[in-house]
Design an enzyme around this catalytic site. Structure first.
Site, mmCIF file in Angstrom:
data_model
loop_
_atom_site.group_PDB
_atom_site.id
_atom_site.type_symbol
_atom_site.label_atom_id
_atom_site.label_comp_id
_atom_site.label_asym_id
_atom_site.label_seq_id
_atom_site.Cartn_x
_atom_site.Cartn_y
_atom_site.Cartn_z
ATOM 1 C CB CYS A 67 -5.935 4.866 3.724
ATOM 2 S SG CYS A 67 -5.056 3.448 4.423
ATOM 3 C CB THR A 71 -4.162 -0.147 -3.177
ATOM 4 O OG1 THR A 71 -4.574 0.359 -1.908
ATOM 5 C CG2 THR A 71 -2.690 0.153 -3.383
ATOM 6 C CB ILE A 85 -6.824 4.214 -8.837
ATOM 7 C CG1 ILE A 85 -5.843 3.173 -9.363
ATOM 8 C CG2 ILE A 85 -7.834 4.653 -9.852
ATOM 9 C CD1 ILE A 85 -6.460 1.871 -9.852
HETATM 10 O O1 RRO Z 1 -0.738 2.958 4.812
HETATM 11 C C1 RRO Z 1 -1.404 2.170 4.094
HETATM 12 O O2 RRO Z 1 -1.672 1.033 4.467
HETATM 13 C C2 RRO Z 1 -1.916 2.554 2.771
HETATM 14 C C3 RRO Z 1 -2.417 3.812 2.457
HETATM 15 BR BR1 RRO Z 1 -2.362 5.239 3.650
HETATM 16 C C4 RRO Z 1 -3.005 4.046 1.190
HETATM 17 O O3 RRO Z 1 -3.505 5.127 0.857
HETATM 18 N N1 RRO Z 1 -3.021 3.010 0.320
HETATM 19 C C5 RRO Z 1 -2.513 1.812 0.608
HETATM 20 O O4 RRO Z 1 -2.549 0.908 -0.237
HETATM 21 N N2 RRO Z 1 -1.957 1.584 1.838
#
Ligand code: RRO
Length: 309
Positions: free
Chosen positions: A131, A196, A194
């Site tokens: 994340c 982000t 993948i």
């Molecule tokens: O919750 C998020 O902000 C988030 C997560 Br867990 C993730 O794995 N990827 C993302 O782009 N946002």
């Protein structure tokens, strides 16, 4: 010629290769108004943590060229409420369930695994170790081989359930195949490629970052070439490791591109915000395209771009 649209991740077979992408459909309640969740290969839930969490301050989303930034910050009800509410509901829908988990520490991953152990009806666990929206970048476990190993190993050693463990990796690393090798040696039979990319947008009127959290995760068609590259590199190094591919997939042709690079399953995420039926569209288009290209199965197309002839 009969066509086999099923696919395999680890040693688990799924009815078809199209899944939701974690975080883009909650636990599927909104999508269920548009189609039967059992039509997809699986529903990948929003990453769940040990405790309830309200996430980051708003604004949490911003448009970008051919994509978007999010800075949700792991909002969710916590594992106990999730197990009490969302899992029974998903089962009532006959959905194939892939639970995504995220921890703040290696210990958390072990505790989450213990919570999931013995719960029937879970087809796989996506271990989110990437994340981008955490306060402490040290918590992006997938950015280093040793922390990636430790998080996956904590799940593996605390889980008796014999289901595929799929580690979700960040493309924001020097060598993603090294990270994939590390999580594979820790017990993951698959990787989700993948997550982000870390990005930022500054509003030139206010001259300040558009997101309250300043940085966010970039998704959508803009990142598809990055996904294709990451999948290709990991499949080249570890052809035995299953890959759940994602990154800007909005059509059957996009999905095919990731499959040719080496993915056995495809998650549809950002496209769902514009079209709640995006995953079904991708599924139908992909099936037609695979048949048109003369493939007898999904497996026959996986990694095709690597072959010499
Ligand atoms: O919750 C998020 O902000 C988030 C997560 Br867990 C993730 O794995 N990827 C993302 O782009 N946002």
């Amino acid at each position: 010629m009969s066509f086999d649209f099923s696919t395999q991740l680890g040693d688990k077979r799924f009815s078809n290769p199209i899944f939701t992408a974690s975080g883009c459909a909650g636990s599927g309640k909104e999508l269920a108004q548009f189609f039967a969740l059992e039509e997809l290969g699986g529903i990948v839930t929003k990453s769940i943590m040990m405790k309830p969490r309200s996430g980051r301050a708003t604004p949490r989303m911003a448009e970008t060229p051919s994509g978007m930034l999010n800075s949700i910050g792991l909002q969710g009800p916590g594992i106990d409420r999730f197990l009490a509410d969302d899992i029974p509901w998903l089962k009532s829908q006959n959905a194939t369930i892939v639970i995504s988990i995220a921890g703040e520490s290696v210990e958390d991953y072990g505790l989450l695994a213990k919570k999931l152990d013995g719960i029937p009806g879970i087809s796989a666990i996506e271990i989110n170790i990437s994340c981008p929206n955490v306060e402490n970048r040290g918590q992006v476990f997938s950015c280093h081989v040793d922390t990636a190993y430790a998080a996956v190993n904590a799940v593996k050693t605390n889980l008796n359930l014999r289901i595929p463990l799929i580690a979700k990796l960040s493309p924001d690393v020097t060598n993603i195949a090294d990270i994939a090798e590390s999580v594979h040696s820790a017990g993951a039979s698959g990787v989700a490629l993948i997550n982000t990319l870390l990005g930022m947008v500054i509003d030139t009127n206010t001259m300040k970052p558009k997101l309250a959290g300043k940085t966010g995760g970039l998704s959508g068609p803009a990142i598809r070439p990055v996904a294709v590259r990451a999948i290709y590199q990991v499949h080249q190094r570890l052809p035995q490791l299953s890959i759940l591919g994602m990154g800007g997939v909005a059509s059957g042709r996009d999905a095919l591109e990731l499959i040719l690079a080496g993915a056995s399953g495809i998650s549809v995420g950002t496209a769902t915000f514009g079209n709640p039926l995006a995953a079904i569209k991708v599924k139908n288009e992909l099936q037609d395209l695979l048949i048109e290209k003369g493939f007898a199965s999904v497996a026959a197309a996986v990694g095709f771009a690597h072959r010499d002839s």
